[in-house]
Design an enzyme around this catalytic site. Structure first.
Site, mmCIF file in Angstrom:
data_model
loop_
_atom_site.group_PDB
_atom_site.id
_atom_site.type_symbol
_atom_site.label_atom_id
_atom_site.label_comp_id
_atom_site.label_asym_id
_atom_site.label_seq_id
_atom_site.Cartn_x
_atom_site.Cartn_y
_atom_site.Cartn_z
ATOM 1 N N HIS A 95 -89.719 31.554 37.677
ATOM 2 C CA HIS A 95 -88.267 31.721 37.545
ATOM 3 C C HIS A 95 -87.595 30.384 37.230
ATOM 4 O O HIS A 95 -86.647 30.324 36.431
ATOM 5 C CB HIS A 95 -87.707 32.305 38.846
ATOM 6 C CG HIS A 95 -86.229 32.460 38.849
ATOM 7 N ND1 HIS A 95 -85.403 31.572 39.503
ATOM 8 C CD2 HIS A 95 -85.417 33.378 38.270
ATOM 9 C CE1 HIS A 95 -84.148 31.934 39.331
ATOM 10 N NE2 HIS A 95 -84.122 33.039 38.591
ATOM 11 N N GLU A 154 -88.008 29.712 33.582
ATOM 12 C CA GLU A 154 -87.124 30.587 32.790
ATOM 13 C C GLU A 154 -85.738 29.969 32.648
ATOM 14 O O GLU A 154 -85.097 30.059 31.596
ATOM 15 C CB GLU A 154 -87.045 31.955 33.463
ATOM 16 C CG GLU A 154 -86.030 32.914 32.862
ATOM 17 C CD GLU A 154 -85.273 33.689 33.911
ATOM 18 O OE1 GLU A 154 -84.022 33.716 33.833
ATOM 19 O OE2 GLU A 154 -85.917 34.253 34.804
ATOM 20 N N HIS A 155 -85.255 29.313 33.714
ATOM 21 C CA HIS A 155 -83.956 28.648 33.656
ATOM 22 C C HIS A 155 -83.995 27.440 32.718
ATOM 23 O O HIS A 155 -83.064 27.210 31.939
ATOM 24 C CB HIS A 155 -83.552 28.172 35.054
ATOM 25 C CG HIS A 155 -82.860 29.204 35.871
ATOM 26 N ND1 HIS A 155 -81.562 29.082 36.304
ATOM 27 C CD2 HIS A 155 -83.285 30.406 36.348
ATOM 28 C CE1 HIS A 155 -81.218 30.146 37.011
ATOM 29 N NE2 HIS A 155 -82.250 30.956 37.065
ATOM 30 N N GLU A 174 -80.861 21.950 37.763
ATOM 31 C CA GLU A 174 -81.188 23.372 37.875
ATOM 32 C C GLU A 174 -81.594 23.754 39.297
ATOM 33 O O GLU A 174 -81.477 24.907 39.691
ATOM 34 C CB GLU A 174 -82.297 23.730 36.887
ATOM 35 C CG GLU A 174 -82.197 25.124 36.318
ATOM 36 C CD GLU A 174 -80.865 25.386 35.641
ATOM 37 O OE1 GLU A 174 -80.407 26.553 35.673
ATOM 38 O OE2 GLU A 174 -80.279 24.434 35.076
ATOM 39 N N GLU A 192 -77.880 30.443 43.323
ATOM 40 C CA GLU A 192 -78.272 31.804 42.977
ATOM 41 C C GLU A 192 -78.904 32.504 44.169
ATOM 42 O O GLU A 192 -78.665 33.697 44.405
ATOM 43 C CB GLU A 192 -79.244 31.785 41.797
ATOM 44 C CG GLU A 192 -79.669 33.159 41.314
ATOM 45 C CD GLU A 192 -80.663 33.091 40.162
ATOM 46 O OE1 GLU A 192 -81.222 34.154 39.812
ATOM 47 O OE2 GLU A 192 -80.885 31.996 39.607
#
Length: 479
Positions: free
Chosen positions: A90, A93-94, A163, A170
């Site tokens: 994940h 992916e960012h 990030e 998130e």
């Protein structure tokens, strides 16, 4: 209108009146017969598949639209992680959208905006996906962007640190989505000690420690051509798509010939109660081990899942709801909603119900007991009428999911990763239609009746039944 004319109209047969009204209408929609329905399933354009010399698979379906969706479906996700790097898929992916060796983040975003395209990605437990929706004439440019972010991510230290904070925020947002929290807990309990129990975002300590070397190692292991399906749908010619794939992805080299193995799933019937009365409602998920995507029983369990259905008190319906269990939920005073689910993986699955209920008057225990009573009722034998209704509803849902280029592209990519082929809609229809009440009873007996369930509860869970009672109610003869 004169009385003589009125008497004349009333004297005419009803059929004549209907024919007159229809013939005077400018456009009357034709009635869709079962024969025309079957023909429509057979007349859908086939999914064409080509494998490049480096092992990358190119799949597409032509749809006569001015737009197209093209994406990369990668056979990698949380399931290929370990406790030390959980969250890396994940995280990556960012980061791929934060610039490449050929484009800065600003240039990448500006190019997508100027095309009027939509670029997105997501990570699941068994897949990582990057896709773009664009005008059909811009497929070449979209593929160039996808190839660039996949093969040349910049992965700058500054972007990695920024990030981290984005992902940590998130995680805080996800904590407010109680349905998602429940399903994370469900996987953690059902697949204890295996990667299927991992949270997709990863634990906080991993997010704070993942570095550039971890990301590069994950790319080198999992972003291999033979583990990638390039899928497209819309106004795309397959031969031209193959040429573009050769142009943008032909130079990818395979460094690991065999697929990276993942630990097999291990299901455990278990129980978790996270009580917090301040939340006001009880959220729970009750499930048993289902089957894999490729298991012959998949469609029968999907029909059973549709038969249980879903319901929300805000939608109304009352006693006129066709689903027997939805009527039961309505007649009980305290349930707020429920949703049946059938989550499948490569070698296992979870089949069950997610529900929300007020905690008053032992309502939670009664509602969960009603869920299990409905499962036992289906195990004893559902009526042919309700089975047919569930099959028709399931067909409608599956066909609706293939409406538009993005939905079709998603279906192609997922099925190619799962089955190594795209199952034609006519075959799906036939498999669903083959589920009879006797087949459904056999499958429910095998997967649900007297099986060890997993139950997780969150919130006002004082009335959540214990594991012994839940296990007993899986096979109780009393209804």
């Amino acid at each position: 209108m004169s009385s003589s004319r009125l008497q004349s109209i009333l004297a005419r047969p009803l059929r004549t009146l209907v024919q007159t009204r229809c013939s005077s209408s400018r456009a009357v929609a034709p009635i869709v017969t079962s024969d025309s329905y079957r023909k429509s399933l057979l007349n859908i354009n086939p999914t064409e598949v080509t494998t490049l010399s480096n092992g990358l698979n190119v799949c597409s379906e032509y749809i006569d639209t001015p737009t197209a969706t093209v994406g990369l479906w990668i056979n990698a996700g949380t399931r290929w992680e370990n406790p030390d790097n959980n969250g890396v898929a994940h995280f990556l992916e960012h980061l791929v959208f934060k610039g490449t060796s050929n484009r800065s983040q600003h240039e990448l975003e500006l190019e997508v905006e100027n095309m009027g395209a939509h670029l997105n990605a997501y990570t699941s437990r068994e897949q990582t996906v990057y896709y773009a929706k664009c005008l059909a004439k811009d497929v070449d440019r979209s593929m160039d962007i996808l190839a660039d972010i996949l093969q040349n991510p910049r992965l700058e230290e500054g972007a990695i640190d920024r990030e981290r904070h984005v992902i940590l925020r998130e995680m805080q947002e996800v904590e407010t989505n109680l349905q998602e929290v429940i399903f994370d807990h469900l996987h953690a309990m059902a697949y204890q000690g295996t990667p299927l129990s991992f949270n997709i975002l990863g634990p906080t300590e991993n997010i704070k420690s993942i570095n550039r070397a971890d990301l590069l190692q994950y790319i080198s292991l999992h972003y291999q051509p033979h583990q990638i399906y390039l899928a497209a749908a819309g106004g795309v010619d397959h031969a031209e798509l193959v040429k573009l794939a050769e142009k943008h992805f032909g130079d990818m080299q395979t460094t690991h010939v065999s697929e990276v193995e993942y630990p097999p799933a291990r299901y455990s019937g278990s129980h978790m109660n996270a009580r917090d009365d301040a939340m006001g409602l009880c959220h729970f998920a009750l499930a048993v081990e289902g089957c894999s995507w490729t298991n012959p029983d998949y469609f029968a369990l999907m029909v059973a899942n549709t038969l249980v259905g879903s319901w929300n008190r805000a939608q109304g319906g009352g006693r006129l709801i066709p689903s027997p269990f939805a009527r039961t939920a309505f007649e009980q005073k305290y349930p707020q909603s429920y949703m049946s689910f059938n989550t499948c993986y490569k070698d296992t699955g979870l089949w069950g119900v997610y529900g929300v209920c007020e905690p008053d008057d032992d309502a939670v225990r009664k509602f969960i007991g009603a869920v299990q009573s409905e499962w036992r009722r289906i195990s004893r034998g559902a009526s042919p009428g309700e089975v047919q209704r569930a099959k028709n509803h399931l067909k409608t849902l599956l066909l609706a999911q293939c409406d538009g280029s993005t939905a079709v592209c998603e279906d192609i990519g997922r099925q190619m990763l799962t089955y190594a082929r795209r199952i034609p809609l006519a075959e799906i229809d036939a498999r669903i239609e083959a589920v009879t009440p006797s087949v459904l009873k056999k499958v429910m007996d095998e997967y649900v009746y007297d099986r060890d369930p997993v139950l997780v509860g969150l919130g006002a869970t004082e009335g959540l039944p214990d594991q012994l009672l839940v296990k007993f109610q899986q096979s109780s003869p009393l209804d």
